[in-house]
Design a protein around this motif. Sequence first.
Motif, short mmCIF file in Angstrom:
data_model
loop_
_atom_site.label_atom_id
_atom_site.label_comp_id
_atom_site.label_asym_id
_atom_site.label_seq_id
_atom_site.Cartn_x
_atom_site.Cartn_y
_atom_site.Cartn_z
N GLN A 190 9.66 -9.66 -7.41
CA GLN A 190 8.84 -10.07 -6.27
C GLN A 190 9.65 -9.85 -5.01
N PRO A 191 9.09 -9.09 -4.08
CA PRO A 191 9.84 -8.77 -2.87
C PRO A 191 9.76 -9.92 -1.86
N PRO A 192 10.70 -9.93 -0.95
CA PRO A 192 10.60 -10.92 0.13
C PRO A 192 9.38 -10.58 0.99
N ARG A 193 8.98 -11.55 1.75
CA ARG A 193 7.83 -11.34 2.64
C ARG A 193 8.31 -11.21 4.08
N SER A 225 0.83 -1.21 0.00
CA SER A 225 0.00 0.00 0.00
C SER A 225 0.85 1.26 0.00
N GLU A 226 1.96 1.24 0.73
CA GLU A 226 2.85 2.40 0.76
C GLU A 226 3.51 2.60 -0.61
N LEU A 227 3.98 1.51 -1.21
CA LEU A 227 4.59 1.61 -2.54
C LEU A 227 3.58 2.12 -3.56
N ALA A 228 2.37 1.58 -3.51
CA ALA A 228 1.34 2.01 -4.45
C ALA A 228 1.08 3.51 -4.31
N ARG A 258 4.32 -8.22 1.84
CA ARG A 258 5.41 -7.95 0.91
C ARG A 258 6.26 -6.81 1.48
N ALA A 259 7.57 -6.94 1.35
CA ALA A 259 8.49 -5.91 1.86
C ALA A 259 9.33 -5.41 0.69
N TYR A 260 8.84 -4.36 0.02
CA TYR A 260 9.53 -3.82 -1.16
C TYR A 260 10.75 -3.00 -0.76
N PRO A 261 11.80 -3.06 -1.57
CA PRO A 261 12.98 -2.22 -1.30
C PRO A 261 12.67 -0.76 -1.66
#
Length: 135
Positions: free
Chosen positions: A28-31, A4-7, A37-40
């Motif tokens: 695909q980010p790690p979880r 949600s933050e990335l979006a 999901r934990a995006y860089p």
Amino acid sequence: MRSSELATRAGVNVQTLRYYERRGLLAQPPRSPSGYRAYPPDAAAVVRFIKRAQDHGFSLDEVQELLHLAEGGPEDCDAARALAEARMAALAERIADLQRMQRSLSQLVDTCERPRSDRCCPLLHTLHDDDGDHR
């Protein structure tokens, strides 16, 4: 960062992020241990790159190629230019097609000015006619 933050940062919705992941445009980010999901931090820049490329008329397949080229060296600039020139040519062709369609429709609409009792609708007749192309 979470989906949600990335979006929000990238100006897209969460479903778009998932679609980009499925297409291979966004890694695909790690979880996290809780399954999120934990995006860089650089993921937002990647998504904005994708959206800007789409805004310039590139297909997602072309965007994928551009993303690959963006990781390369100076010689990749020539490949990116060739891709952009091909996209420009395709856009010019599409514009010409749209202008032809507009002229054709305009001519058909202009014939609608006849008195109603003296006409059969050439617009509908042309659309029903199956004897070939009416360019």
